[in-house]
Design a protein around this motif. Structure first.
Motif, PDB file in Angstrom:
ATOM      1  N   HIS A 310       0.851  -1.266  -0.102  1.00  0.00           N
ATOM      2  CA  HIS A 310      -0.086  -0.114  -0.071  1.00  0.00           C
ATOM      3  C   HIS A 310       0.849   1.253   0.074  1.00  0.00           C
ATOM      4  O   HIS A 310       1.053   1.647   1.032  1.00  0.00           O
ATOM      5  CB  HIS A 310      -1.008  -0.035   1.118  1.00  0.00           C
ATOM      6  CG  HIS A 310      -1.767  -1.210   1.145  1.00  0.00           C
ATOM      7  ND1 HIS A 310      -2.932  -1.270   0.415  1.00  0.00           N
ATOM      8  CD2 HIS A 310      -1.805  -1.999   2.065  1.00  0.00           C
ATOM      9  CE1 HIS A 310      -3.471  -2.389   0.761  1.00  0.00           C
ATOM     10  NE2 HIS A 310      -2.894  -3.068   1.842  1.00  0.00           N
ATOM     11  N   PRO A 311       1.268   1.650  -1.229  1.00  0.00           N
ATOM     12  CA  PRO A 311       2.316   2.729  -1.190  1.00  0.00           C
ATOM     13  C   PRO A 311       1.971   3.954  -0.744  1.00  0.00           C
ATOM     14  O   PRO A 311       2.711   4.846  -0.193  1.00  0.00           O
ATOM     15  CB  PRO A 311       2.699   2.939  -2.729  1.00  0.00           C
ATOM     16  CG  PRO A 311       1.813   1.544  -3.375  1.00  0.00           C
ATOM     17  CD  PRO A 311       1.016   1.255  -2.523  1.00  0.00           C
ATOM     18  N   ASP A 312       0.564   4.373  -0.515  1.00  0.00           N
ATOM     19  CA  ASP A 312      -0.074   5.437  -0.155  1.00  0.00           C
ATOM     20  C   ASP A 312       0.122   5.731   1.375  1.00  0.00           C
ATOM     21  O   ASP A 312      -0.050   6.804   1.876  1.00  0.00           O
ATOM     22  CB  ASP A 312      -1.381   5.553  -0.521  1.00  0.00           C
ATOM     23  CG  ASP A 312      -2.153   4.678   0.076  1.00  0.00           C
ATOM     24  OD1 ASP A 312      -1.898   3.562   0.438  1.00  0.00           O
ATOM     25  OD2 ASP A 312      -3.642   4.783   0.101  1.00  0.00           O
ATOM     26  N   LEU A 313       0.653   4.661   2.071  1.00  0.00           N
ATOM     27  CA  LEU A 313       1.169   4.635   3.429  1.00  0.00           C
ATOM     28  C   LEU A 313       1.888   5.840   3.699  1.00  0.00           C
ATOM     29  O   LEU A 313       1.999   6.412   4.865  1.00  0.00           O
ATOM     30  CB  LEU A 313       1.539   3.388   4.157  1.00  0.00           C
ATOM     31  CG  LEU A 313       0.479   2.139   4.107  1.00  0.00           C
ATOM     32  CD1 LEU A 313       1.116   0.993   4.505  1.00  0.00           C
ATOM     33  CD2 LEU A 313      -0.813   2.834   5.080  1.00  0.00           C
ATOM     34  N   TRP A 314       2.767   6.009   2.748  1.00  0.00           N
ATOM     35  CA  TRP A 314       3.765   6.947   3.043  1.00  0.00           C
ATOM     36  C   TRP A 314       3.243   8.725   2.729  1.00  0.00           C
ATOM     37  O   TRP A 314       4.126   9.694   2.679  1.00  0.00           O
ATOM     38  CB  TRP A 314       5.193   6.972   2.129  1.00  0.00           C
ATOM     39  CG  TRP A 314       5.909   5.805   2.818  1.00  0.00           C
ATOM     40  CD1 TRP A 314       6.068   4.747   2.470  1.00  0.00           C
ATOM     41  CD2 TRP A 314       6.814   6.066   4.056  1.00  0.00           C
ATOM     42  NE1 TRP A 314       7.207   3.986   3.293  1.00  0.00           N
ATOM     43  CE2 TRP A 314       7.433   4.744   4.305  1.00  0.00           C
ATOM     44  CE3 TRP A 314       7.019   7.154   5.053  1.00  0.00           C
ATOM     45  CZ2 TRP A 314       8.258   4.650   5.378  1.00  0.00           C
ATOM     46  CZ3 TRP A 314       7.779   6.940   5.946  1.00  0.00           C
ATOM     47  CH2 TRP A 314       8.539   5.839   6.019  1.00  0.00           C
TER      48      TRP A 314
END
Ligand SMILES: Cc1cc2nc3c(=O)[nH]c(=O)nc-3n(C[C@H](O)[C@H](O)[C@H](O)COP(=O)(O)O)c2cc1C
Length: 327
Positions: A310-314
């Motif tokens: 889930h790249p949007d975690l950053w």
């Protein structure tokens, strides 16, 4: 026992701790002390472009020798190369005395005549050059394009003058930071130092005077380099040295997991002494042993944006969760 070697700027570092440019690295004794304490590399105190461009004739224009006679004599007898010659002497001595990499540093704001001197850093065998571009975008008449073009000019010109590795130390204040970082990669920068900590000013309300702000960083400041290291390390084909607010082995491990090749520390040493270098390296070794990692390559970048499910975690999702209480 875990191997904590790392590669940065094509150089092999015995460990990922770089002592950043500061008074800790302003003298030969200072850099030797950093090496003895276990640093992986040192970045020498910066020479300022104003020192390289220093022109004694200009300083004397309109000056009256009968006033400030000492200053007059100093400038009259000081050659244009006064500061750069002393700086190059320090690079040469450090190279002759140290076995760890020695990175020269220049602090600049313009692509002026100082760039004609850039090749001299490599002539005295500096392992690399770090360019600290210190532009405060405070002039309201200057557009983002104008300022970004100045960065581009600086990087292009310095890149064309030297063949040793080039690191660029910048602040985080760009309109489209990810795009900027990619642009620096395209212009041939070998490493990014994320981020410089600009000098801060404060106000004393009793004296109603401007005073220096806090010179040293605090651990909370490492969150921004951590986020941007994680967001960019998987995207960019260059090294990242995470800098600002890194005080402990745990702070360093986080930056490596986010994809940094190494970390730059200064305030940690100034506040806690040179022993902190060894403590941080020992903590890294012990953590790697506990986790079963044999080398830094085994886990470097494991938690960068590109490697997450889930790249949007950053980016936004953690924020939405925190602000709206969504689990
Ligand atoms: C007293 C002092 C002098 C510094 N001088 C320089 C310098 O000459 N050039 C430079 O690039 N950074 C300079 N810095 C910035 C540090 O190299 C470093 O980037 C910054 O302090 C953030 O790292 P830290 O949180 O580990 O302190 C200086 C910092 C301090 C505290």
């Amino acid at each position: 026992m875990a191997d904590i070697k790392t590669d940065y700027l094509g150089l092999s570092l015995a460990n990922p701790i770089i002592i950043t440019s500061s008074r800790l690295t302003a003298t030969l004794d200072g850099v030797k002390r950093c090496e003895d304490a276990g640093a992986g590399a040192v970045v020498l105190k910066s020479i300022f472009e104003e020192q390289i461009d220093f022109d004694s004739a200009k300083m004397l224009e309109g000056a009256d020798a009968s006033y400030h006679a000492d200053a007059y004599d100093f400038f009259a007898n000081t050659s244009k190369d006064y500061y750069i010659d002393r700086y190059l002497e320090l690079v040469e001595q450090a190279k002759a005395s140290l076995s760890i990499p020695v990175i020269a540093s220049v602090n600049c704001i313009h692509s002026g005549s100082w760039i004609d001197y850039a090749h001299r850093f490599q002539e005295v065998n500096a392992d690399a050059l770090e360019m600290n571009v210190y532009i405060i975008p405070s002039d309201a008449s200057k557009t983002p394009e104008h300022i970004e073009q100045e960065y581009d000019r600086l990087v292009k010109e310095v890149r064309s003058k030297i063949s040793i590795p080039l690191a660029l130390k910048i602040g985080q204040q760009f309109t489209a930071l990810a795009n900027r970082l990619r642009r620096f990669e395209m212009l041939g920068v070998d490493a990014l130092v994320l981020f410089n900590r600009f000098y801060r000013t404060d106000i004393d309300i009793n004296k109603e005077l401007m005073v220096p702000g806090k010179v040293l960083s605090v651990p909370e400041e490492s969150a921004i380099p951590l986020q941007w290291t994680a967001l960019s390390s998987g995207e960019l084909d260059l090294d990242i040295c995470a800098n600002s607010g890194i005080f402990t082995g745990e702070d360093m491990i986080k930056q490596l997991l986010a994809g940094a090749a190494c970390v730059g520390i200064c305030s940690a040493v100034m506040k806690h002494g040179h022993g902190v270098i060894n403590t941080m390296n020992k903590d890294l070794e012990q953590w790697m042993d506990r986790k079963g990692y044999q080398s830094i390559a085994d886990f470097k970048g494991k938690l960068c944006q590109e490697n997450l499910e889930h790249p949007d975690l950053w980016e936004r999702s953690q924020y939405v969760k925190a602000v709206c209480g969504i689990e």
